[in-house]
Scaffold this active site. Structure first.
Site, mmCIF file in Angstrom:
data_model
loop_
_atom_site.group_PDB
_atom_site.id
_atom_site.type_symbol
_atom_site.label_atom_id
_atom_site.label_comp_id
_atom_site.label_asym_id
_atom_site.label_seq_id
_atom_site.Cartn_x
_atom_site.Cartn_y
_atom_site.Cartn_z
ATOM 1 N N GLU A 143 0.826 -1.203 0.000
ATOM 2 C CA GLU A 143 0.000 0.000 0.000
ATOM 3 C C GLU A 143 0.859 1.251 0.000
ATOM 4 O O GLU A 143 1.935 1.292 0.587
ATOM 5 C CB GLU A 143 -0.915 0.003 1.231
ATOM 6 C CG GLU A 143 -1.831 -1.210 1.240
ATOM 7 C CD GLU A 143 -2.968 -1.117 2.255
ATOM 8 O OE1 GLU A 143 -3.924 -1.875 2.091
ATOM 9 O OE2 GLU A 143 -2.892 -0.313 3.191
ATOM 10 N N CYS A 156 3.192 8.470 1.083
ATOM 11 C CA CYS A 156 3.714 7.545 2.091
ATOM 12 C C CYS A 156 3.984 6.218 1.384
ATOM 13 O O CYS A 156 3.054 5.614 0.840
ATOM 14 C CB CYS A 156 2.655 7.397 3.184
ATOM 15 S SG CYS A 156 3.126 6.255 4.479
ATOM 16 N N CYS A 163 6.007 -6.822 7.555
ATOM 17 C CA CYS A 163 7.058 -6.284 8.419
ATOM 18 C C CYS A 163 7.372 -7.318 9.492
ATOM 19 O O CYS A 163 6.490 -8.018 9.982
ATOM 20 C CB CYS A 163 6.575 -4.997 9.092
ATOM 21 S SG CYS A 163 7.830 -4.173 10.108
ATOM 22 N N CYS A 167 5.225 -4.630 16.012
ATOM 23 C CA CYS A 167 4.762 -3.657 17.009
ATOM 24 C C CYS A 167 3.285 -3.944 17.321
ATOM 25 O O CYS A 167 2.489 -4.227 16.423
ATOM 26 C CB CYS A 167 4.922 -2.232 16.501
ATOM 27 S SG CYS A 167 6.650 -1.779 16.193
ATOM 28 N N CYS A 170 0.360 -1.942 15.445
ATOM 29 C CA CYS A 170 0.446 -1.723 13.997
ATOM 30 C C CYS A 170 -0.106 -2.914 13.228
ATOM 31 O O CYS A 170 0.296 -4.055 13.463
ATOM 32 C CB CYS A 170 1.901 -1.477 13.606
ATOM 33 S SG CYS A 170 2.121 -1.229 11.837
ATOM 34 N N CYS A 390 -1.735 6.056 9.713
ATOM 35 C CA CYS A 390 -0.541 5.398 10.259
ATOM 36 C C CYS A 390 -0.922 4.117 10.982
ATOM 37 O O CYS A 390 -1.841 4.099 11.795
ATOM 38 C CB CYS A 390 0.163 6.291 11.278
ATOM 39 S SG CYS A 390 0.708 7.842 10.626
#
Ligand code: SAH
Length: 405
Positions: A143, A156, A163, A167, A170, A390
């Site tokens: 994305e 962005c 990933c 975290c 996220c 975010c």
């Protein structure tokens, strides 16, 4: 001090004579071999000027001829003003017209000039943010988010498919890492966004795309080689011409890569702090077990070039890290570093216990931090309604479409 490196693969070697360990769980490598970029036909956008010159030197050019041809090709392939005819011609006649000698044609024309990604989904938000789901050649979905602003439009970009950093707050972290993105796949997010921004009259109310932030899916420092190559191409005055000061790379705080980043890139650095002490940071950001806040600060203090400053990102979670005392701790932590702090009210993520604070608590935190003399900015959420804010990027999880044949 030397900070341990993330192993690329394999468990740590045992030395002869080591007593048999009482079966500790083998350290699982963070970045597996299978996470590497698949090799398709080599692509032009996977090269910056230096690596293209190297390829041309191997094809028989002298060093200076190779550099000259690489420069011409960068300008021709990537340097056209937005709005010029696309894609630029890529054949022997076009190369000859550029003054590129026949010796270089075969090596150059073996490179695929087209895009490595296609648009799988466009999700326009009510606030004019545009979330793009892009599909790579192998079907992987990533994305990018286009964020128009009055002065400049920001894109962005993602640096990985998924990933590895996990975290707690996220969505991307929940996916795990599927694979690295190639430099060209990073650059192509920009090429696609530039074309779209232009087609939409610079996204209706916004200004031209001038700002890039590596805050999409992935941890850029876990794919630093490709990220650096993409940045060199994007900031090359012959190619995409982004100002280095308008390119920001955001990291979870992989402290042992900070020095290399500043040595290799003329771009801005953002570091996601998100908590005021080790215990709370570790509870939501596993990276902190490897690189404590003290180690992180020491690496920044040592590596920050003169006159530069770091941007700390501090996501605010209701009653987790948003008390006045936490602002005091944060101010003490950043003291002595040239920096700004970007306070980000949390967007709803995978952990329901981590919620955004009230407006009052947000304001009180910001006032307290500024009161310590810390330059403090607040990032207002954009694109929340389409999952483009975010921490909400989860391309693979959201859209499952068959890979192209
Ligand atoms: N891996 C990099 C870049 C991607 S995240 C990094 O961690 O910095 C980009 C930013 O979004 C980071 O500052 C991160 O802390 C923030 N973020 C992640 N999840 C969020 C959430 N649920 N709400 C608000 N910000 C979030």
């Amino acid at each position: 001090m030397r900070v341990p490196e993330i192993p690329e693969e394999g468990a740590p070697a045992l030395r002869a004579g080591d007593p048999p360990a009482p079966a500790p769980a083998p350290a699982r490598p963070l970045i597996r071999r299978s996470a590497r970029v698949p090799r398709w036909r080599a692509r032009l956008a996977d090269h910056d000027a230096a690596s293209l010159a190297e390829l041309l030197r191997k094809a028989g050019g002298t060093a200076s001829a190779a550099r000259a041809v690489a420069g011409k090709v960068m300008r021709h392939a990537f340097g056209a003003e937005p709005g010029a005819e696309r894609p630029p011609a890529w054949d022997a006649a076009a190369l000859a017209a550029l003054g590129v000698g026949a010796w270089a044609h075969e090596a150059l024309l073996a490179l695929e000039p087209g895009l490595s990604l296609e648009v799988a989904e466009r999700a326009p938000s009510e606030d004019d943010t545009l979330r793009l789901v892009l599909r790579a050649r192998d079907g992987a979905l990533i994305e990018s988010v286009l964020i128009p602003g009055p002065a400049r439009t920001t894109l962005c970009v993602s640096s990985q498919v998924g990933c590895a950093r996990a975290c707690a707050f996220c969505e991307t972290g929940r996916l795990g890492l599927a694979r690295q993105l190639a430099a060209g796949e990073i650059v192509d997010q920009v090429r696609i966004a530039q074309a779209l921004a232009l087609a939409e009259g610079q996204t209706r109310r916004g200004a031209p795309l001038r700002n890039l932030v590596f805050m999409g899916m992935g941890e850029p420092f876990d794919n630093l080689g490709e990220v650096l190559k993409a940045i060199r191409l994007l900031t090359d005055p012959r190619a995409f011409r982004f100002a280095p000061s308008h390119v920001t790379v955001s990291t979870v705080g992989v402290a042992d890569k900070i020095e290399a980043f500043f040595r290799e890139a003329r771009a801005e650095l953002a570091v996601s702090l998100n908590a005021p002490d080790d215990a709370r940071r570790q509870a939501i950001m596993p990276v902190n077990a490897r690189f404590s806040m003290a180690v992180l600060k020491e690496a920044l203090a040592r590596s920050l070039p003169p006159g530069r400053r770091v941007l700390f990102e501090y996501v605010l979670f209701d009653r987790y890290n948003d008390a006045p005392d936490d602002a005091d701790l944060l101010a003490a932590y950043v003291a002595g570093l040239r920096c700004r702090v970007n306070v980000i009210p949390c967007n709803p993520g995978p952990d329901p216990a981590l919620r955004p604070p009230s407006a009052e608590r947000l304001d009180a935190f910001v006032a307290r931090l500024s009161g310590h003399g810390v330059t403090t900015l607040v990032r207002r959420p954009r694109g929340r309604d389409v999952g483009g804010a975010c921490g909400q990027l989860a391309g693979m999880a959201r859209v499952r479409q068959p890979a192209p044949a």
